[in-house]
Design a protein around this motif. Structure first.
Motif, short mmCIF file in Angstrom:
data_model
loop_
_atom_site.label_atom_id
_atom_site.label_comp_id
_atom_site.label_asym_id
_atom_site.label_seq_id
_atom_site.Cartn_x
_atom_site.Cartn_y
_atom_site.Cartn_z
N ILE A 281 48.12 43.47 30.80
CA ILE A 281 46.82 43.04 30.26
C ILE A 281 46.44 41.67 30.81
O ILE A 281 45.30 41.47 31.27
N LEU A 282 47.37 40.71 30.77
CA LEU A 282 47.06 39.36 31.28
C LEU A 282 46.72 39.39 32.75
O LEU A 282 45.79 38.71 33.20
N GLY A 283 47.46 40.19 33.53
CA GLY A 283 47.18 40.27 34.96
C GLY A 283 45.80 40.82 35.24
O GLY A 283 45.06 40.29 36.08
N LEU A 284 45.42 41.88 34.54
CA LEU A 284 44.10 42.47 34.75
C LEU A 284 42.98 41.58 34.24
O LEU A 284 41.92 41.47 34.87
N VAL A 285 43.19 40.93 33.09
CA VAL A 285 42.16 40.04 32.55
C VAL A 285 41.89 38.90 33.52
O VAL A 285 40.73 38.60 33.85
N PHE A 286 42.95 38.28 34.01
CA PHE A 286 42.78 37.14 34.94
C PHE A 286 42.25 37.62 36.29
O PHE A 286 41.30 37.06 36.83
#
Length: 526
Positions: free
Chosen positions: A115-120
Motif C-alpha cells: 500500500i505504501l509503495g503504491l500510494v507514494f
C-alpha cells in the motif's frame, strides 16, 4: 400437491428469474466446457485451467460479449467464502504453525509495504490523486495465487513453499479487505487518518473475525461428534462457510478472517474428532469440487469484465503500478524473508523459494471485488478499476504463465509423477495382499476347491514379486521416496490415533477430546 405448483408457478414464470437462470447456465456451460477441454487436450495441460478461463473471458470481452455483470457482492458474498474455506480446510495446521511467523509478516507487513509503495509511487510517478493511490494500493495488496498453488500441487513442488504461499494469501485477503474499508473513508474525504484509531479499528475487525470464526468452528466440531451422517456434516461445513462470513460482516468483524479461522478449525480439528475417515473423504471431495466450480466461473467472468478502452486510456498509470507492484513485492518478500530467517531458529526460506514467492504473488478476485466496490460518486472510480484490472491481468497472464519455467530454472520442480507411481504400486501391493488373505481364508473354511485356490495364490504371489521388484527399483533410483513414504506413514498413524479418540467420543465413553500423544513423538520429515 396442486397448491404447491400453483404457488411456485408465478415465480417460475417471472421473466427476470428466467433471464438470470439462462445467464447462469450459459456461464456455467462455457466455464466448465473450457475447464474440461484443458484436461482433454495435451497442448492445453501446461496452462493452469484458471488462466485458460481468463483467456477465454478476455476473448469474449474482445467481441463485446458480456455474460453477466460482475458485482463486488457477487465475488465477496458468493464466490469468496467457499474459496477461502476450501483453502483453509485443506491446509495442515502443523505446517502452518511451523511457518506462522513468516506468513504473518508477509500477510500484515507485506500488505502495508504494498500500500505504501503504491500510494507514494502513483502520486510521485504517475501524478495520481491521493484517493486513487490509496484505493488502488489497498485493492492490489491482496494476493490470489490459486493458479500457482494448483500448479505447485500438480508438479509436486515442496509443500513448505505451497504452505507459505497459501497461508499468506489466506490471511492477507482479510488484512487487505480491512485496510480497504479503513482507507475508503479517507479517500472519499469523510474521515481523517489517525494511527491509533486505525490500529484500534483494525484490531476490532480482526479480533471479532477470529473470535466468531473460532466459536462457530469449535461449535460445529463438537456438534458433529454426536452423530455420523455424512450429508448433514457436509451441509454444516457449507452453512458454516457462508454463515460465518455473513455474521462476521454484520457484527462489524472481518468475514474473511472469520471464514479462514472456521475452515482451519474444522479441517484440522473438527474433521478429526467429529468425522470418520469416510465422512472426511466425502466432505473433502465436496469442497474440492466446489472450489473447482467457483474458480471456473470467477476467472471466466473476470476476463469477461475487462474494458480494453479503459486499459488504453490509463495505460501509463497501469505501467507505473505494475513496476511498483513488482518492486514492492520484492521488498516485502526478500526483506521480510531475510528478517524471518534471522529471527526464527527453524529452516530458512531459501533464496530460490523467496524468488518464487515474489514472482507468484498474483492478484485476482479479491482485488477485482474491492475495486468494483468503490462508490460511483467517486470521480476517480473508473481509473481505479482500470488500474486494478490492468495490474491483475499482468500478474495472471505474465507472471502466472511464466511460473513453471521459473520453477524449472530454479530446480524447484517436484517429483509428483514419481510419487504417484510409488503410491500406485503400494496400493497394488496392499490390494493383492488382501486378495491372498481372502483366498487363504476360503481354504481354511473349505469354501473353495483347494487346488484351484492354491493356483490362484501362486498367480497372485507371482504378481506380488513383480510389484516388489518394481518398488525396489523405484526406491533405488529415487532415494527421496523413502522420506515421502515415512511422511505418509506418519500421517496415517496420526489419523489412526485421532480416529480412535473420535470413536470413543461418539460412543459416549469420553466427553472431551484427548490431546494427541504421537504428534510430538513421531519424527517429522523435512
Amino acid at each position: 400437491m396442486p397448491w404447491i405448483v400453483a404457488a411456485i408457478k408465478p415465480v417460475l414464470e417471472d421473466p427476470a428469474i428466467e433471464s438470470n437462470l439462462r445467464q447462469f447456465l450459459l456461464v456455467l456451460s462455457v466455464s466448465l466446457g473450457v475447464a474440461t477441454l484443458s484436461r482433454v487436450f495435451s497442448v492445453l495441460r501446461n496452462i493452469p485451467y484458471t488462466l485458460l478461463l481468463l483467456l477465454v473471458g478476455l476473448g469474449l470481452a474482445v467481441v463485446d460479449v458480456r455474460l453477466v455483470n460482475l458485482s463486488p457482492e457477487l465475488i465477496l458474498f458468493i464466490f469468496l467464502p467457499p474459496l477461502l474455506f476450501e483453502a483453509a480446510w485443506n491446509i495442515k495446521w502443523s505446517r502452518l504453525k511451523s511457518d506462522f511467523f513468516p506468513i504473518l509478516l508477509y500477510a500484515i507487513l507485506g500488505v502495508v509495504i504494498c500500500i505504501l509503495g503504491l500510494v507514494f509511487g502513483l502520486q510521485q510517478l504517475a501524478g495520481a490523486s491521493l484517493a486513487t493511490a490509496l484505493l488502488v494500493g489497498a485493492s492490489l495488496s491482496a494476493t490470489d495465487p490459486v493458479s500457482v498453488t494448483a500448479l505447485f500441487r500438480e508438479l509436486g513442488v515442496d509443500k513448505r513453499l505451497t504452505t507459505l504461499m497459501e497461508g499468506e494469501s489466506l490471511f492477507n485477503d482479510g488484512v487487505a479487505v480491512v485496510a480497504f474499508n479503513l482507507l475508503l473513508g479517507i479517500a472519499i474525504g469523510i474521515e481523517q487518518f489517525d494511527v491509533s484509531v486505525t490500529l484500534a479499528r483494525f484490531g476490532i475487525f480482526v479480533g471479532l473475525g477470529i473470535s466468531l470464526g473460532g466459536l462457530i468452528g469449535f461449535g460445529i466440531s463438537f456438534l458433529t461428534q454426536r452423530f455420523d451422517i455424512p450429508l448433514v456434516e457436509q451441509s454444516l461445513t457449507l452453512v458454516s462457510a457462508y454463515g460465518t462470513y455473513i455474521i462476521a460482516e454484520e457484527v462489524g468483524g472481518s468475514g474473511v478472517i472469520a471464514v479462514v479461522t472456521t475452515g482451519l478449525i474444522l479441517g484440522n480439528f473438527g474433521s478429526r474428532i467429529g468425522m470418520n475417515p469416510r465422512t472426511r473423504l466425502v466432505v473433502s471431495e465436496f469442497w474440492e469440487f466446489l472450489a473447482f466450480f467457483v474458480n471456473s466461473i470467477v476467472f471466466l467472468l473476470i476476463g469477461d469484465q475487462v474494458r480494453f478502452q479503459a486499459l488504453i486510456d490509463y495505460s501509463e498509470t497501469i505501467f507505473v503500478a505494475i513496476l511498483i507492484i513488482i518492486i514492492a513485492r520484492a521488498v516485502s518478500v526478500f526483506g521480510l524473508g531475510a528478517f524471518s530467517n534471522w529471527v526464527t531458529k527453524g529452516e530458512n526460506i531459501s533464496m530460490s523459494g523467496q524468488t518464487i514467492l515474489w514472482w507468484g504473488g498474483l492478484r485476482g478476485s479479491v482485488s477485482v471485488a474491492l475495486a468494483l466496490s468503490v462508490p460511483e460518486s467517486l470521480a476517480q472510480r473508473e481509473e481505479i478499476i482500470a488500474v486494478v484490472f490492468g495490474v491483475m491481468l499482468f500478474t495472471l497472464l505474465v507472471q502466472g504463465l511464466t511460473t513453471q519455467p521459473l520453477l524449472s530454472w530454479l530446480n524447484l520442480l517436484g517429483d509428483q509423477p514419481t510419487r504417484q507411481r510409488y503410491t500406485q504400486l503400494v496400493a497394488h501391493r496392499v490390494a493383492l495382499n488382501r486378495v491372498l488373505d481372502r483366498l487363504k481364508e476360503l481354504i481354511d473354511r473349505q469354501e473353495v476347491d483347494e487346488e484351484f485356490a492354491k493356483y490362484q495364490i501362486a498367480l497372485v504371489e507371482g504378481q506380488l514379486e513383480e510389484l516388489k521388484d518394481d518398488l525396489v527399483e523405484l526406491q533405488r533410483s529415487n532415494p527421496d521416496l523413502l522420506t515421502y513414504a515415512a511422511e505418509q506413514i506418519r500421517d496415517e498413524l496420526l489419523a489412526i490415533e485421532s480416529d480412535t479418540y473420535a470413536e470413543f467420543i461418539r460412543a459416549g465413553q469420553l466427553k472431551d477430546e484427548l490431546a494427541p500423544l504421537l504428534q510430538d513423538v513421531l519424527p517429522q520429515s523435512a
